[in-house]
Write a protein that holds these residues in place. Structure first.
Motif, mmCIF file in Angstrom:
data_model
loop_
_atom_site.group_PDB
_atom_site.id
_atom_site.type_symbol
_atom_site.label_atom_id
_atom_site.label_comp_id
_atom_site.label_asym_id
_atom_site.label_seq_id
_atom_site.Cartn_x
_atom_site.Cartn_y
_atom_site.Cartn_z
ATOM 1 N N TYR A 22 2.858 -25.130 13.026
ATOM 2 C CA TYR A 22 4.153 -25.761 12.451
ATOM 3 C C TYR A 22 4.194 -25.483 11.134
ATOM 4 O O TYR A 22 5.442 -25.173 10.703
ATOM 5 C CB TYR A 22 4.133 -27.198 12.763
ATOM 6 C CG TYR A 22 5.439 -27.731 12.632
ATOM 7 C CD1 TYR A 22 6.484 -27.635 13.447
ATOM 8 C CD2 TYR A 22 5.695 -28.561 11.473
ATOM 9 C CE1 TYR A 22 7.842 -27.985 13.184
ATOM 10 C CE2 TYR A 22 6.974 -29.208 11.391
ATOM 11 C CZ TYR A 22 7.917 -28.969 12.379
ATOM 12 O OH TYR A 22 9.407 -29.390 12.074
ATOM 13 N N LYS A 23 3.349 -25.033 10.192
ATOM 14 C CA LYS A 23 3.258 -24.849 8.859
ATOM 15 C C LYS A 23 4.072 -23.503 8.601
ATOM 16 O O LYS A 23 4.583 -23.547 7.421
ATOM 17 C CB LYS A 23 2.064 -24.914 8.148
ATOM 18 C CG LYS A 23 1.390 -26.400 8.162
ATOM 19 C CD LYS A 23 -0.202 -26.339 7.526
ATOM 20 C CE LYS A 23 -0.501 -27.783 7.599
ATOM 21 N NZ LYS A 23 -2.013 -27.701 7.180
ATOM 22 N N LYS A 25 6.718 -22.572 9.885
ATOM 23 C CA LYS A 25 8.077 -22.900 9.575
ATOM 24 C C LYS A 25 8.828 -22.744 8.226
ATOM 25 O O LYS A 25 9.784 -22.454 8.184
ATOM 26 C CB LYS A 25 8.215 -24.321 10.176
ATOM 27 C CG LYS A 25 9.739 -24.754 10.315
ATOM 28 C CD LYS A 25 10.015 -26.100 10.797
ATOM 29 C CE LYS A 25 11.521 -26.385 10.771
ATOM 30 N NZ LYS A 25 11.814 -27.666 10.777
ATOM 31 N N THR A 26 7.851 -22.755 7.438
ATOM 32 C CA THR A 26 8.376 -22.726 5.789
ATOM 33 C C THR A 26 8.417 -21.301 5.516
ATOM 34 O O THR A 26 8.916 -20.929 4.593
ATOM 35 C CB THR A 26 7.222 -23.465 4.995
ATOM 36 O OG1 THR A 26 5.724 -22.800 5.089
ATOM 37 C CG2 THR A 26 7.063 -24.777 5.195
ATOM 38 N N SER A 27 7.997 -20.522 6.374
ATOM 39 C CA SER A 27 8.211 -18.998 6.138
ATOM 40 C C SER A 27 9.613 -18.492 6.261
ATOM 41 O O SER A 27 10.294 -19.013 7.290
ATOM 42 C CB SER A 27 7.298 -18.171 7.236
ATOM 43 O OG SER A 27 8.025 -16.724 7.325
ATOM 44 N N GLU A 31 11.739 -19.455 9.637
ATOM 45 C CA GLU A 31 12.922 -20.418 9.447
ATOM 46 C C GLU A 31 14.189 -19.498 9.850
ATOM 47 O O GLU A 31 14.925 -20.313 10.601
ATOM 48 C CB GLU A 31 12.695 -20.603 7.811
ATOM 49 C CG GLU A 31 13.909 -21.721 7.492
ATOM 50 C CD GLU A 31 14.255 -22.178 6.214
ATOM 51 O OE1 GLU A 31 14.993 -22.885 5.750
ATOM 52 O OE2 GLU A 31 13.078 -21.530 5.173
#
Length: 80
Positions: A22-23, A25-27, A31
């Motif tokens: 889930y981390k 997702k910051t890409s 995103e």
């Protein structure tokens, strides 16, 4: 074979395109992908730890991506 993604989510392993943390997702790329696919997202009531992309939907799973990978790669036991 089917894989339990947590909560009430169960999908066929044949439908899974990708499983990632889930981390990610910051890409910016991830995103943008998720923003374009908002209608396909199925969210869990729990805190998401991974994202599972299938042919039909995108699931935010409360299980870690490593756990889901192990489940997807395991072969079912068949009782004789």
């Amino acid at each position: 074979m089917y894989i339990h993604l947590g909560d009430d989510f169960v999908v066929s392993t044949r439908e899974i395109v990708a499983i990632f943390d889930y981390k990610a997702k910051t890409s910016p790329i991830v995103e943008e992908f998720l923003n374009k696919q908002k209608q396909q997202i199925v969210s869990s009531n729990s805190t998401p730890k991974s994202i599972v992309v299938t042919l039909q939907s995108i699931y935010f799973s409360p299980l870690a991506s490593g756990t889901l990978k192990k489940r997807a790669q395991s072969k079912p036991e068949i009782d004789s």
